[in-house]
Design a protein around this motif. Structure first.
Motif, PDB file in Angstrom:
ATOM      1  N   ARG A 108       0.868  -1.186   0.000  1.00 40.90           N
ATOM      2  CA  ARG A 108       0.000   0.000   0.000  1.00 40.90           C
ATOM      3  C   ARG A 108       0.896   1.224   0.000  1.00 40.90           C
ATOM      4  N   HIS A 136      -7.631   0.010  -5.837  1.00 38.22           N
ATOM      5  CA  HIS A 136      -7.641  -0.826  -4.627  1.00 38.22           C
ATOM      6  C   HIS A 136      -8.377  -2.108  -5.055  1.00 38.22           C
ATOM      7  N   ARG A 169      -9.863   5.597  -4.371  1.00 40.22           N
ATOM      8  CA  ARG A 169      -9.395   4.462  -5.192  1.00 40.22           C
ATOM      9  C   ARG A 169     -10.425   3.335  -5.151  1.00 40.22           C
ATOM     10  N   VAL A 170     -11.201   3.276  -4.053  1.00 39.27           N
ATOM     11  CA  VAL A 170     -12.255   2.254  -3.941  1.00 39.27           C
ATOM     12  C   VAL A 170     -13.301   2.500  -5.033  1.00 39.27           C
ATOM     13  N   ARG A 223     -16.082   7.162   2.372  1.00 41.81           N
ATOM     14  CA  ARG A 223     -15.621   8.069   3.431  1.00 41.81           C
ATOM     15  C   ARG A 223     -15.176   9.399   2.822  1.00 41.81           C
ATOM     16  N   GLN A 225     -12.504  11.701   2.381  1.00 50.05           N
ATOM     17  CA  GLN A 225     -11.070  11.434   2.568  1.00 50.05           C
ATOM     18  C   GLN A 225     -10.288  12.727   2.747  1.00 50.05           C
ATOM     19  N   PRO A 263     -16.726   0.755   2.615  1.00 53.04           N
ATOM     20  CA  PRO A 263     -15.448   0.030   2.710  1.00 53.04           C
ATOM     21  C   PRO A 263     -14.760   0.181   4.067  1.00 53.04           C
ATOM     22  N   GLY A 264     -15.179   1.165   4.863  1.00 56.20           N
ATOM     23  CA  GLY A 264     -14.494   1.457   6.115  1.00 56.20           C
ATOM     24  C   GLY A 264     -13.172   2.164   5.845  1.00 56.20           C
ATOM     25  N   PRO A 265     -12.661   2.937   6.782  1.00 60.67           N
ATOM     26  CA  PRO A 265     -13.289   3.248   8.060  1.00 60.67           C
ATOM     27  C   PRO A 265     -14.458   4.233   7.881  1.00 60.67           C
TER      28      PRO A 265
HETATM   29  N1  ASP Z   1     -10.034   1.728   3.336  1.00 66.50           N
HETATM   30  C1  ASP Z   1     -10.283   2.283   2.015  1.00 66.50           C
HETATM   31  C2  ASP Z   1      -8.995   2.682   1.343  1.00 66.50           C
HETATM   32  O1  ASP Z   1      -7.931   2.372   1.820  1.00 66.50           O
HETATM   33  C3  ASP Z   1     -11.290   3.354   2.021  1.00 66.50           C
HETATM   34  C4  ASP Z   1     -10.975   4.566   2.859  1.00 66.50           C
HETATM   35  O2  ASP Z   1      -9.862   4.699   3.379  1.00 66.50           O
HETATM   36  O3  ASP Z   1     -11.866   5.400   2.952  1.00 66.50           O
HETATM   37  O4  ASP Z   1      -9.019   3.308   0.297  1.00 66.50           O
END
Ligand code: ASP
Length: 318
Positions: A108, A136, A169-170, A223, A225, A263-265
């Motif tokens: 990552r 992702h 990216r999700v 989320r 971001q 997808p969390g968080p």
């Molecule tokens: N966990 C997911 C990501 O790493 C979504 C997020 O962070 O909002 O992209």
């Protein structure tokens, strides 16, 4: 079984039959994971290194568990504390790790494209666990498995992806995957949080939640971001929740059996009402976490098969 990839860097390079292959195998691993005895041996003897240059809870834990359940030796590199801080480049770190003969490298990184670059420098299978705003892939695959199991199919569904799409990216990996599997994807969010060039994605765009959610089968929330925002993209979190936060009233515009994903968080009270998130009749957020382990087991299993086959071919040729 069709799966010809050396690495899993994104959804973009995958053929729809390869996506189905991963999901079918993941279904088998869901069954294994529900047994008291959860061990397989698909990765026995192999070494998996997890390199997370960005924080992660679910993704790192599930990659670790996935590797252990399939018999790999799993090592987590604490990248915050590593030589990167001392100025070593990504490539030098990769070459150092490569010299330790890993078989699977899970990476990552905050920069889009960094994982692809790394994959060109090492001779093992590389899995992208999220690179900047780019892709992702295992998240999109676990989302796809969750949808397929809840809806009984993964085609001709109406799916709304809502919220901070520009930084996600999700969202990007999901838009590509759901499009490849012939679903109708809608993006719902304030214009400031939609990416430039959205027209190329072949999606419908809405800035009104009620219109955007009308008759959809799946509501996927994202989320906000903040760590990727460099300015004022929203007036205030309160205002954002009022217009775009998923609550029971807004959800009532979707189909009565629509599922809710995240997808969390999660930021409860910002993009989603806590009660909706916890409603076991609508929310599949916990299933997403369960599917995450199974999908990562399937992806690493398939990559390991290709890695072993490539090594055998090299030995025969030598
Ligand atoms: N966990 C997911 C990501 O790493 C979504 C997020 O962070 O909002 O992209």
């Amino acid at each position: 079984m069709t799966f010809t990839q050396r690495h899993l860097l994104g959804i973009e390079p995958l053929h729809p039959t390869e996506i189905t292959t991963i999901l079918d195998l993941a279904d088998d691993y869901v069954r294994l994971n529900r047994q008291p005895q959860k061990h397989g041996d698909a990765l026995a003897g192999l070494t998996q290194i997890n390199m997370f240059f960005e924080n992660s809870t679910r993704t790192q834990a599930s990659f670790e568990l996935a590797g252990q359940r399939l018999g790999a030796d799993v090592m987590n590199m604490a990248m915050q504390a590593s030589s990167i801080k001392k100025g070593e480049t990504l490539i030098d770190t990769a070459l150092t790790l490569n010299a330790m003969h890993p078989d699977l490298l899970v990476v990552r990184h905050p920069h889009s494209g960094a994982v692809d670059l790394l994959a060109q420098k090492v001779n093992c299978a590389v899995l992208n666990a999220g690179d900047g705003k780019h892709e992702h892939p295992t998240q999109a695959l676990l989302d796809a498995l969750t949808i397929r199991r809840a809806k009984g199919r993964l085609h001709r569904l109406n799916i709304a992806i809502c919220g901070d799409i520009a930084h996600s990216r999700v969202a990007r990996s999901n838009i590509i995957l759901l499009g490849k599997m012939e679903n109708r994807v809608r993006l719902v969010g304030p214009p400031t949080l939609l990416p430039a060039g959205i027209g190329e994605f072949g999606v419908e765009v809405y800035d009104d939640m009620r219109e955007g959610l009308k008759d959809v089968d799946v509501v996927m929330m994202l989320r906000l971001q903040r760590e990727r925002m460099d300015g004022g993209f929203i007036p205030s979190e309160r205002e954002y929740y009022h217009r775009y936060g998923l609550d029971a009233e807004k959800l009532s515009h979707a189909k009565p059996d629509a599922i809710v994903m995240h997808p969390g968080p999660m930021n409860r009270g910002v993009e989603i009402d806590g009660e909706i998130a916890d409603d076991i009749n609508r929310s599949v957020i916990q299933e997403q976490v369960e599917m995450g382990v199974a999908v990562r087991m399937a992806a690493m299993d398939l990559l390991a098969r290709n890695l072993r086959a490539a090594r055998e071919t090299r030995e025969v040729m030598a």
